[in-house]
Scaffold this motif. Structure first.
Motif: not given
Length: 464
Positions: A103-106, A127-132, A183-187
């Motif tokens: 998973p992404q972790e920050i 939160f905006t996931l890579k999937s949109g 695909s679980a990456a997010f901003t």
């Protein structure tokens, strides 16, 4: 003159008792028949119960394909574990260069403690996931702490999870994607007091105080030389019927093979209940000759009953005559001795199964068919059958017919006993009445005789 005398009371009582005994004899005989018939009904009840238990145990081998007969193994369980369904093909599979999906972790910069109030007032996080997909978390009025922010994010239960990690130097807000894979990456984009948690690796001005601890990544490996990419650490379709769970990086080997463990346990249950059914019938049909130990011969209440004897014979033959695809019941560990005792050897079963699993499975299927036919004939089937009239009804077995016949006989005998008892009671009353009348007449005659004797005696004296 001839004297007249009556029977004594004891003589009358004795004659009435003798007559009553004659009247009771056929009733006693009929009652003995009822007792014998009831004993047979009880015996059939025990047999029916034992056969019903056998029928229930058969359900465990009815569908061989539904019994888990696959075993799995992994040479290194720290890399992967494996499970297999009945449909999985046996084989060995090599997993190499395994890397896990992540998973992404920050995490944020140090911000006092988890309960410290954040400066800047209220705000929201997007939160905006890579999937949109986009998710917004808003915090209401009031003071904001890291714990408040984490609780609000987790309450939404979306694509991002939050936690607070405290250190001696302060606390950090940690954000992690709920799933794994790229695909679980997010901003993150924040407003107000939450603007400090902005994170966008593609923007040089939107990282705020957040640091990337771990990037979202897919799992990768080769399976027997074939490259595989997966967003999760569970591979459910790489091998038909096999589920692989990746737990660490490295290399391992998986194996899927046939296993008789569950099938063996089910056959053991059938053998146990079959043994009990045969023993129950044997007890009801036994004959033990007289000897010095038992004194006289002993016999079961169903001795000579053809239906009971035939049922026992059929149950025994279901084992002794069982052969399929060249494999006999004895070779598969299932045997029966001349007295009807059934035994099962799981070691022999496993050994034969390892040689020819298909043949052993067919043997068990044939055993089910034989015993199911026998038990259905004895106690009936749970399914329905269609009659000539087009209606459906559950079929009944011959044990119920035997019991119904015996109950019919008992009802008939009870009716005869009632009738004979009434007739006997009336006959006794009539006899007692006759004796009473005779006693009265005899007493009157005796009195008359006495007077005549006196008269004759007086006349003789006067004449002299």
């Amino acid at each position: 003159m001839t004297s007249v005398s009556s029977l004594s009371s004891s003589a009358i009582t004795s004659q009435i008792a003798t007559y009553e005994s004659k009247l009771q004899a056929p009733i006693t005989q009929l009652q003995s028949q009822v007792t014998a018939d009831k004993a047979q009904i009880s015996a059939w009840g025990k047999i029916s119960g034992a056969v019903s238990t056998l029928s229930q145990s058969l359900s465990n081998i009815k569908d061989i394909s539904s019994i888990n007969n696959k075993s799995t193994n992994t040479t290194d369980k720290s890399v992967a574990t494996v499970t297999a369904s009945n449909s999985a093909a046996s084989g060995t599979y090599n997993l190499t260069n395994v890397t896990l999906a992540k998973p992404q972790e920050i995490y944020s910069s140090l911000l006092g403690s988890g309960n410290s109030t954040l400066s800047g007032g209220n705000g929201s996080l997007v939160f905006t996931l890579k999937s949109g997909k986009s998710e917004t978390v808003s915090i209401g009025s009031g003071s904001l702490t890291l714990n408040d922010v984490a609780a609000a994010i987790d309450k939404q239960a979306g694509g991002v999870q939050a936690s607070v990690i405290g250190t001696s130097a302060g606390a950090r807000l940690v954000l992690q994607s709920s799933g794994t894979g790229s695909s679980a990456a997010f901003t993150v984009s924040g407003t107000g007091a939450l603007a400090q948690f902005d994170f966008n690796p593609s923007s040089s001005t939107a990282n705020g105080g957040e640091t990337l601890a771990q990037a979202a990544a897919n799992a990768s490996l080769t399976l027997n030389g074939v490259p595989i990419i997966s967003p999760t650490n569970t591979l459910g379709s790489a091998i038909a019927g096999v589920t692989i769970s990746l737990v660490g990086s490295g290399t391992t080997s998986l194996s899927v093979s046939s296993s008789p463990t569950n099938l063996s346990s089910s056959v053991q249950g059938v053998a146990t209940s079959l043994n009990a059914a045969i023993s129950t019938i044997a007890a009801a049909t036994k004959f033990v000759p007289a000897s010095s130990s038992n004194g006289s011969a002993q016999s079961g209440v169903l001795l000579g009953n053809f239906s009971a004897t035939e049922l026992k014979s059929e149950l025994m033959t279901s084992i002794s005559g069982l052969v399929s695809s060249g494999v006999s019941a004895g070779a598969a560990g299932l045997s029966i001795n001349s007295s009807g005792a059934v035994s099962f050897n799981s070691t022999s079963f496993a050994s034969e199964y390892a040689k020819n699993p298909a043949a052993v499975q067919k043997l068990v299927a044939n055993l089910y068919q034989k015993l199911n036919t026998i038990t259905a004939s004895a106690i009936g089937s749970s399914g329905s059958s269609t009659s000539s009239a087009g209606t459906t009804a559950k079929s009944t077995g011959f044990i119920a017919a035997q019991t119904a016949s015996l109950n019919g006989v008992i009802t008939s005998i009870d009716s005869q006993v009632t009738q004979l008892t009434k007739q006997g009671s009336a006959a006794l009353k009539n006899l007692e009445s006759l004796y009473t009348t005779a006693e009265t007449k005899a007493s009157s005659a005796s009195i008359t005789q006495t007077y005549l004797n006196i008269f004759n005696s007086s006349s003789s004296t006067s004449g002299g």
